[in-house]
Design a protein around this motif. Structure first.
Motif, PDB file in Angstrom:
ATOM      1  N   SER A 204      27.892  20.877  67.388  1.00 18.63           N
ATOM      2  CA  SER A 204      27.274  21.851  66.490  1.00 18.63           C
ATOM      3  C   SER A 204      26.180  22.668  67.172  1.00 18.63           C
ATOM      4  O   SER A 204      25.822  23.753  66.710  1.00 18.63           O
ATOM      5  N   ASP A 205      25.632  22.143  68.257  1.00 23.39           N
ATOM      6  CA  ASP A 205      24.566  22.831  69.009  1.00 23.39           C
ATOM      7  C   ASP A 205      25.003  22.877  70.475  1.00 23.39           C
ATOM      8  O   ASP A 205      24.629  22.033  71.280  1.00 23.39           O
ATOM      9  N   ARG A 206      25.813  23.864  70.814  1.00 22.23           N
ATOM     10  CA  ARG A 206      26.451  23.926  72.125  1.00 22.23           C
ATOM     11  C   ARG A 206      25.424  24.091  73.244  1.00 22.23           C
ATOM     12  O   ARG A 206      24.427  24.800  73.097  1.00 22.23           O
ATOM     13  N   LEU A 207      25.691  23.439  74.350  1.00 21.88           N
ATOM     14  CA  LEU A 207      24.841  23.565  75.522  1.00 21.88           C
ATOM     15  C   LEU A 207      24.999  24.950  76.143  1.00 21.88           C
ATOM     16  O   LEU A 207      26.103  25.501  76.191  1.00 21.88           O
ATOM     17  N   CYS A 208      23.900  25.491  76.639  1.00 22.53           N
ATOM     18  CA  CYS A 208      23.912  26.772  77.344  1.00 22.53           C
ATOM     19  C   CYS A 208      23.588  26.519  78.817  1.00 22.53           C
ATOM     20  O   CYS A 208      22.514  26.000  79.137  1.00 22.53           O
ATOM     21  N   ILE A 209      24.506  26.903  79.676  1.00 21.39           N
ATOM     22  CA  ILE A 209      24.379  26.632  81.100  1.00 21.39           C
ATOM     23  C   ILE A 209      24.346  27.946  81.871  1.00 21.39           C
ATOM     24  O   ILE A 209      25.192  28.821  81.655  1.00 21.39           O
ATOM     25  N   ALA A 210      23.389  28.098  82.769  1.00 13.74           N
ATOM     26  CA  ALA A 210      23.310  29.279  83.626  1.00 13.74           C
ATOM     27  C   ALA A 210      23.794  28.935  85.025  1.00 13.74           C
ATOM     28  O   ALA A 210      23.473  27.870  85.559  1.00 13.74           O
ATOM     29  N   ASP A 211      24.571  29.837  85.605  1.00 18.46           N
ATOM     30  CA  ASP A 211      24.921  29.767  87.023  1.00 18.46           C
ATOM     31  C   ASP A 211      24.120  30.870  87.700  1.00 18.46           C
ATOM     32  O   ASP A 211      24.445  32.048  87.576  1.00 18.46           O
ATOM     33  N   ALA A 212      23.046  30.484  88.375  1.00 20.03           N
ATOM     34  CA  ALA A 212      22.105  31.448  88.932  1.00 20.03           C
ATOM     35  C   ALA A 212      22.561  31.934  90.301  1.00 20.03           C
ATOM     36  O   ALA A 212      22.840  31.126  91.192  1.00 20.03           O
ATOM     37  N   GLY A 213      22.643  33.255  90.475  1.00 17.81           N
ATOM     38  CA  GLY A 213      23.157  33.818  91.714  1.00 17.81           C
ATOM     39  C   GLY A 213      24.621  33.476  91.878  1.00 17.81           C
ATOM     40  O   GLY A 213      25.054  32.994  92.926  1.00 17.81           O
ATOM     41  N   SER A 214      25.400  33.756  90.849  1.00 16.75           N
ATOM     42  CA  SER A 214      26.774  33.250  90.748  1.00 16.75           C
ATOM     43  C   SER A 214      27.707  33.752  91.839  1.00 16.75           C
ATOM     44  O   SER A 214      28.616  33.044  92.260  1.00 16.75           O
ATOM     45  N   GLY A 215      27.500  34.978  92.319  1.00 19.18           N
ATOM     46  CA  GLY A 215      28.344  35.510  93.391  1.00 19.18           C
ATOM     47  C   GLY A 215      29.791  35.632  92.974  1.00 19.18           C
ATOM     48  O   GLY A 215      30.156  36.464  92.141  1.00 19.18           O
ATOM     49  N   ALA A 216      30.649  34.790  93.522  1.00 19.67           N
ATOM     50  CA  ALA A 216      32.078  34.808  93.198  1.00 19.67           C
ATOM     51  C   ALA A 216      32.410  33.987  91.955  1.00 19.67           C
ATOM     52  O   ALA A 216      33.581  33.776  91.640  1.00 19.67           O
ATOM     53  N   GLY A 217      31.358  33.491  91.257  1.00 23.36           N
ATOM     54  CA  GLY A 217      31.587  32.669  90.079  1.00 23.36           C
ATOM     55  C   GLY A 217      31.573  31.186  90.379  1.00 23.36           C
ATOM     56  O   GLY A 217      32.205  30.399  89.679  1.00 23.36           O
ATOM     57  N   LEU A 218      30.815  30.816  91.397  1.00 22.64           N
ATOM     58  CA  LEU A 218      30.797  29.431  91.875  1.00 22.64           C
ATOM     59  C   LEU A 218      29.381  28.846  91.795  1.00 22.64           C
ATOM     60  O   LEU A 218      28.450  29.468  92.328  1.00 22.64           O
ATOM     61  N   PRO A 219      29.189  27.754  91.101  1.00 25.32           N
ATOM     62  CA  PRO A 219      30.204  26.877  90.507  1.00 25.32           C
ATOM     63  C   PRO A 219      30.566  27.196  89.068  1.00 25.32           C
ATOM     64  O   PRO A 219      31.308  26.452  88.421  1.00 25.32           O
ATOM     65  N   GLY A 220      30.038  28.297  88.514  1.00 24.42           N
ATOM     66  CA  GLY A 220      30.143  28.557  87.084  1.00 24.42           C
ATOM     67  C   GLY A 220      31.542  28.615  86.518  1.00 24.42           C
ATOM     68  O   GLY A 220      31.820  28.020  85.469  1.00 24.42           O
ATOM     69  N   ILE A 221      32.454  29.344  87.178  1.00 23.49           N
ATOM     70  CA  ILE A 221      33.804  29.479  86.617  1.00 23.49           C
ATOM     71  C   ILE A 221      34.559  28.151  86.601  1.00 23.49           C
ATOM     72  O   ILE A 221      35.120  27.776  85.556  1.00 23.49           O
ATOM     73  N   PRO A 222      34.625  27.404  87.709  1.00 22.01           N
ATOM     74  CA  PRO A 222      35.291  26.097  87.625  1.00 22.01           C
ATOM     75  C   PRO A 222      34.684  25.179  86.567  1.00 22.01           C
ATOM     76  O   PRO A 222      35.407  24.476  85.855  1.00 22.01           O
ATOM     77  N   LEU A 223      33.347  25.187  86.431  1.00 22.08           N
ATOM     78  CA  LEU A 223      32.711  24.340  85.426  1.00 22.08           C
ATOM     79  C   LEU A 223      33.007  24.826  84.009  1.00 22.08           C
ATOM     80  O   LEU A 223      33.191  24.011  83.091  1.00 22.08           O
ATOM     81  N   ALA A 224      33.066  26.139  83.805  1.00 22.39           N
ATOM     82  CA  ALA A 224      33.402  26.674  82.483  1.00 22.39           C
ATOM     83  C   ALA A 224      34.834  26.303  82.093  1.00 22.39           C
ATOM     84  O   ALA A 224      35.124  26.020  80.925  1.00 22.39           O
ATOM     85  N   LEU A 225      35.735  26.312  83.069  1.00 23.83           N
ATOM     86  CA  LEU A 225      37.117  25.895  82.811  1.00 23.83           C
ATOM     87  C   LEU A 225      37.177  24.406  82.463  1.00 23.83           C
ATOM     88  O   LEU A 225      37.973  23.986  81.616  1.00 23.83           O
ATOM     89  N   LEU A 226      36.343  23.616  83.110  1.00 18.75           N
ATOM     90  CA  LEU A 226      36.330  22.165  82.899  1.00 18.75           C
ATOM     91  C   LEU A 226      35.685  21.784  81.575  1.00 18.75           C
ATOM     92  O   LEU A 226      36.156  20.875  80.882  1.00 18.75           O
ATOM     93  N   PHE A 227      34.580  22.474  81.214  1.00 15.34           N
ATOM     94  CA  PHE A 227      33.803  22.121  80.022  1.00 15.34           C
ATOM     95  C   PHE A 227      33.894  23.241  78.972  1.00 15.34           C
ATOM     96  O   PHE A 227      32.973  24.061  78.840  1.00 15.34           O
ATOM     97  N   PRO A 228      34.969  23.293  78.188  1.00 15.87           N
ATOM     98  CA  PRO A 228      35.145  24.384  77.223  1.00 15.87           C
ATOM     99  C   PRO A 228      34.169  24.340  76.050  1.00 15.87           C
ATOM    100  O   PRO A 228      34.018  25.332  75.330  1.00 15.87           O
ATOM    101  N   GLY A 229      33.475  23.205  75.861  1.00 12.90           N
ATOM    102  CA  GLY A 229      32.528  23.091  74.760  1.00 12.90           C
ATOM    103  C   GLY A 229      31.128  23.547  75.101  1.00 12.90           C
ATOM    104  O   GLY A 229      30.226  23.465  74.265  1.00 12.90           O
ATOM    105  N   MET A 230      30.922  24.031  76.323  1.00 10.61           N
ATOM    106  CA  MET A 230      29.619  24.564  76.742  1.00 10.61           C
ATOM    107  C   MET A 230      29.741  26.067  76.976  1.00 10.61           C
ATOM    108  O   MET A 230      30.811  26.555  77.335  1.00 10.61           O
TER     109      MET A 230
END
Length: 254
Positions: free
Chosen positions: A104-130
């Motif tokens: 009910s209170d989804r986690l908000c995660i920042a990928d700082a200086g994401s560049g090519a989307g790393l690690p943000g995109i793989p983690l977003a694919l893994l954790f769809p509830g965040m």
């Protein structure tokens, strides 16, 4: 790195399994939704193809992504590296927010200086509830990230075209990053300012820095302390499948 003659999708599938991600979707500690390895591998394969397609034009990763061996190296050094600490990240979030309902209170995660989307995109694919926010200052890389979001249909992803120091403060439960070394005072303060404050006024979340050799980390932490940092650090080893190099995650809290 070990045998680079293995095909990219094979190394992604095997690496995800070796990282301990089960084939089917599940709830980690009955709290955090996790995408199963079979679906995750297919999505990561699509992401790898996007990296290969745009790498030369956008300078996304240093690997030669126009060859099979180069794609395999990219899969290991970047995609599997991003996923390797998934379990300790999830454990840390569960322990840091023990009373919080993540559904009910989804986690908000920042990928700082994401560049090519790393690690943000793989983690977003893994954790769809965040909800993941990729903070990147370069417009052309943000264009690539927007393309990935659309091409892969990643609904829990937002692209923030901004510098770390100018991004919205006090907005995130966790900030992950691979781009900054060493951890200089100015950058560290900017990253800590991205975390949400608790009722006491102290930052309630934490930073998770993807790092390499333990000796180098020790020097960085020493420098942080010499520059006045009085928070907590915790270094955890995070072996990456098929990568014969030291890898760690450094947890940093105010």
């Amino acid at each position: 790195m070990s045998d680079l003659t293995v095909r990219p999708m094979e190394v992604i599938r095997k690496g995800i399994a070796e990282a301990g991600i089960p084939p089917g979707d599940f709830l980690f500690q009955d709290r955090i939704p996790v995408t199963g390895g079979e679906t995750l591998a297919e999505s990561c394969g699509e992401y790898l193809e996007e990296l290969a397609l745009f790498n030369k034009a956008f300078g996304l990763v240093s690997c030669e992504t126009d060859t099979e061996n180069g794609k395999t190296e990219t899969a290991v050094r970047h995609i599997l590296d991003s996923l390797a600490p998934w379990k300790i990240l999830a454990e840390k979030l569960c322990s840091c927010f023990p009373e919080r309902s993540f559904s009910s209170d989804r986690l908000c995660i920042a990928d700082a200086g994401s560049g090519a989307g790393l690690p943000g995109i793989p983690l977003a694919l893994l954790f769809p509830g965040m909800d993941f926010f990729l903070i990147e200052r370069m417009e052309k890389r943000c264009a690539f990230l927007q393309n990935c979001k659309a091409a892969l249909g990643i609904k829990n992803l937002a692209i923030v075209n901004n510098e770390i120091e100018k991004a919205e403060k006090a907005s995130f439960d966790m900030v992950v990053f691979r781009a900054f070394r060493p951890l200089e005072k100015k950058i560290l303060n900017a990253l800590l300012n991205l975390l949400k404050p608790a009722a006491s006024g102290i930052r309630s979340g934490f930073l998770a820095a993807y790092k390499g050799k333990a000796a180098s980390i020790k020097e960085e932490v020493k420098k942080m302390e010499e520059e006045g940092f009085r928070g907590k650090t915790c270094v955890m080893e995070t072996p990456v499948p098929f990568l014969n190099e030291e890898r760690h995650v450094v947890f940093i809290s105010a």
